[in-house]
Design a protein around this motif. Structure first.
Motif, PDB file in Angstrom:
ATOM      1  N   SER A 119      70.861  -5.558  51.641  1.00 24.95           N
ATOM      2  CA  SER A 119      71.358  -4.761  50.508  1.00 24.95           C
ATOM      3  C   SER A 119      72.846  -4.468  50.673  1.00 24.95           C
ATOM      4  N   GLU A 120      73.258  -4.105  51.893  1.00 28.10           N
ATOM      5  CA  GLU A 120      74.674  -3.812  52.161  1.00 28.10           C
ATOM      6  C   GLU A 120      75.520  -5.074  52.003  1.00 28.10           C
ATOM      7  N   ILE A 121      75.022  -6.188  52.531  1.00 25.47           N
ATOM      8  CA  ILE A 121      75.761  -7.457  52.460  1.00 25.47           C
ATOM      9  C   ILE A 121      75.964  -7.892  51.011  1.00 25.47           C
ATOM     10  N   ASP A 122      74.899  -7.814  50.212  1.00 22.12           N
ATOM     11  CA  ASP A 122      74.984  -8.238  48.810  1.00 22.12           C
ATOM     12  C   ASP A 122      75.921  -7.337  48.020  1.00 22.12           C
ATOM     13  N   ASP A 123      75.868  -6.032  48.286  1.00 27.25           N
ATOM     14  CA  ASP A 123      76.770  -5.092  47.604  1.00 27.25           C
ATOM     15  C   ASP A 123      78.223  -5.388  47.956  1.00 27.25           C
ATOM     16  N   THR A 181      80.595 -19.324  45.030  1.00 24.65           N
ATOM     17  CA  THR A 181      79.422 -18.639  44.491  1.00 24.65           C
ATOM     18  C   THR A 181      78.167 -19.481  44.667  1.00 24.65           C
ATOM     19  N   VAL A 182      78.299 -20.789  44.463  1.00 21.62           N
ATOM     20  CA  VAL A 182      77.162 -21.700  44.665  1.00 21.62           C
ATOM     21  C   VAL A 182      76.691 -21.638  46.113  1.00 21.62           C
ATOM     22  N   LYS A 183      77.642 -21.639  47.043  1.00 18.58           N
ATOM     23  CA  LYS A 183      77.303 -21.562  48.462  1.00 18.58           C
ATOM     24  C   LYS A 183      76.614 -20.230  48.785  1.00 18.58           C
ATOM     25  N   TYR A 184      77.142 -19.151  48.192  1.00 18.74           N
ATOM     26  CA  TYR A 184      76.555 -17.830  48.449  1.00 18.74           C
ATOM     27  C   TYR A 184      75.141 -17.738  47.886  1.00 18.74           C
ATOM     28  N   GLU A 185      74.928 -18.286  46.708  1.00 19.72           N
ATOM     29  CA  GLU A 185      73.601 -18.237  46.090  1.00 19.72           C
ATOM     30  C   GLU A 185      72.575 -19.007  46.919  1.00 19.72           C
ATOM     31  N   ALA A 186      72.999 -20.117  47.525  1.00 14.55           N
ATOM     32  CA  ALA A 186      72.104 -20.873  48.408  1.00 14.55           C
ATOM     33  C   ALA A 186      71.768 -20.037  49.650  1.00 14.55           C
ATOM     34  N   PHE A 187      72.776 -19.371  50.183  1.00 19.02           N
ATOM     35  CA  PHE A 187      72.585 -18.475  51.328  1.00 19.02           C
ATOM     36  C   PHE A 187      71.643 -17.330  50.965  1.00 19.02           C
ATOM     37  N   LYS A 188      71.869 -16.755  49.785  1.00 15.45           N
ATOM     38  CA  LYS A 188      71.053 -15.640  49.313  1.00 15.45           C
ATOM     39  C   LYS A 188      69.588 -16.055  49.147  1.00 15.45           C
ATOM     40  N   LYS A 189      69.385 -17.230  48.605  1.00 18.48           N
ATOM     41  CA  LYS A 189      68.024 -17.745  48.417  1.00 18.48           C
ATOM     42  C   LYS A 189      67.292 -17.851  49.755  1.00 18.48           C
ATOM     43  N   GLY A 190      68.011 -18.353  50.767  1.00 18.77           N
ATOM     44  CA  GLY A 190      67.420 -18.477  52.093  1.00 18.77           C
ATOM     45  C   GLY A 190      67.099 -17.134  52.704  1.00 18.77           C
ATOM     46  N   TYR A 211      88.618 -14.737  51.002  1.00 16.58           N
ATOM     47  CA  TYR A 211      87.286 -14.620  50.375  1.00 16.58           C
ATOM     48  C   TYR A 211      86.407 -15.817  50.741  1.00 16.58           C
ATOM     49  N   VAL A 212      86.988 -16.995  50.706  1.00 15.29           N
ATOM     50  CA  VAL A 212      86.249 -18.215  51.064  1.00 15.29           C
ATOM     51  C   VAL A 212      85.781 -18.143  52.519  1.00 15.29           C
ATOM     52  N   LYS A 213      86.669 -17.720  53.412  1.00 20.99           N
ATOM     53  CA  LYS A 213      86.317 -17.598  54.830  1.00 20.99           C
ATOM     54  C   LYS A 213      85.217 -16.556  55.021  1.00 20.99           C
ATOM     55  N   TYR A 214      85.292 -15.488  54.241  1.00 25.90           N
ATOM     56  CA  TYR A 214      84.277 -14.431  54.317  1.00 25.90           C
ATOM     57  C   TYR A 214      82.893 -14.975  53.957  1.00 25.90           C
ATOM     58  N   VAL A 215      82.817 -15.737  52.869  1.00 26.65           N
ATOM     59  CA  VAL A 215      81.525 -16.296  52.446  1.00 26.65           C
ATOM     60  C   VAL A 215      81.040 -17.338  53.437  1.00 26.65           C
ATOM     61  N   ASP A 216      81.959 -18.136  53.971  1.00 26.35           N
ATOM     62  CA  ASP A 216      81.590 -19.129  54.989  1.00 26.35           C
ATOM     63  C   ASP A 216      80.995 -18.440  56.218  1.00 26.35           C
ATOM     64  N   SER A 217      81.566 -17.310  56.603  1.00 28.69           N
ATOM     65  CA  SER A 217      81.066 -16.582  57.772  1.00 28.69           C
ATOM     66  C   SER A 217      79.670 -16.018  57.509  1.00 28.69           C
ATOM     67  N   LEU A 218      79.420 -15.610  56.262  1.00 30.10           N
ATOM     68  CA  LEU A 218      78.082 -15.118  55.902  1.00 30.10           C
ATOM     69  C   LEU A 218      77.072 -16.256  55.966  1.00 30.10           C
ATOM     70  N   ALA A 273      76.971 -18.744  57.700  1.00 33.36           N
ATOM     71  CA  ALA A 273      76.717 -19.230  59.058  1.00 33.36           C
ATOM     72  C   ALA A 273      75.757 -18.328  59.828  1.00 33.36           C
ATOM     73  N   ILE A 274      75.429 -17.170  59.270  1.00 34.38           N
ATOM     74  CA  ILE A 274      74.538 -16.228  59.960  1.00 34.38           C
ATOM     75  C   ILE A 274      73.101 -16.740  59.910  1.00 34.38           C
ATOM     76  N   THR A 275      72.461 -16.780  61.061  1.00 30.17           N
ATOM     77  CA  THR A 275      71.062 -17.220  61.126  1.00 30.17           C
ATOM     78  C   THR A 275      70.140 -16.123  61.653  1.00 30.17           C
ATOM     79  N   SER A 276      70.718 -15.041  62.143  1.00 23.72           N
ATOM     80  CA  SER A 276      69.913 -13.963  62.727  1.00 23.72           C
ATOM     81  C   SER A 276      69.078 -13.245  61.674  1.00 23.72           C
TER      82      SER A 276
END
Length: 220
Positions: free
Chosen positions: A55-59, A89-98, A35-42, A44-47
């Protein structure tokens, strides 16, 4: 002999339960690592592609999080694993905000592009103020599209809209000066002149009206 069997059986049961607990703990820890690796991979996405698939990613993230928490809650000691989940979750929320900020930016850009395509046709390229795709064969249709669209939407334009429209109109006019030297027919040139005469007063009157309306609204 029976006296020894019962303690041995009890120890066997305890050992079995301990083994099961250790296996379950190890299983959940591996799931957490994944799970941690999965969120780290998300993260890292800049495209910009991530915006279109947001919507699919968040779901998917929410489903994975819920599934993992269900497994963690089966354990006795969940403190460390829950700390890892909270950190991720903190890392994901920062990613989501961006991503959401980028989505607002791209939505605005797409809206502006669609407005310009309404004005000039589907051939318009974003940020192309040179209008190099406009030539002697299509320039009349471009002017017709522009004037027709402005007339259709004139009552909905703000003063800022009219200012932008004027800039776009002047850019198209600048291209016309080049196209004239490339063999623009007299017939088409005359029709364009008629469209320009139609646009000029429409711009002046409606921009003044939009400005007056804004001034009136600001006083309320």
């Amino acid at each position: 002999m029976k006296k020894f069997i019962k303690p041995f059986a009890a120890l066997a049961v305890i050992a079995l339960l301990t083994s099961c607990k250790n296996e379950e703990q190890e299983k959940v820890e591996k799931l957490t690592d994944s799970y941690v690796k999965y969120v780290d991979s998300l993260a890292a996405i800049t495209s910009d592609e991530v915006v279109t698939k947001w919507s699919e990613i968040d779901d998917e993230f929410n489903a994975k999080t819920a599934s993992l928490k269900t497994e963690i809650n089966k354990l006795t000691d969940t403190t460390e694993l829950n700390k890892r989940i909270a950190s991720v979750t903190v890392k994901y929320e920062a990613f989501k905000k961006g991503v959401l900020a980028k989505k607002v930016e791209l939505d605005a850009k797409n809206l502006e592009l669609n407005r310009k395509k309404d004005l000039f046709g589907s051939q318009f390229i974003y940020d192309d103020m040179k209008f190099e795709w406009v030539n002697k064969d299509n320039i009349l249709s471009v002017y017709q599209q522009f004037v027709t669209t402005v007339q259709k939407n004139k009552d909905s334009y703000s003063r800022e809209d009219w200012d932008e429209i004027k800039l776009l109109y002047e850019a198209l006019d600048s291209r016309k000066n080049t196209v004239e030297k490339q063999g623009l027919s007299s017939k088409d040139n005359l029709k364009i002149a008629g469209l320009k005469l139609k646009f000029a007063p429409m711009y002046t009157v409606n921009r003044m009206g939009a400005k007056s309306e804004e001034n009136a609204n600001s006083k309320k």
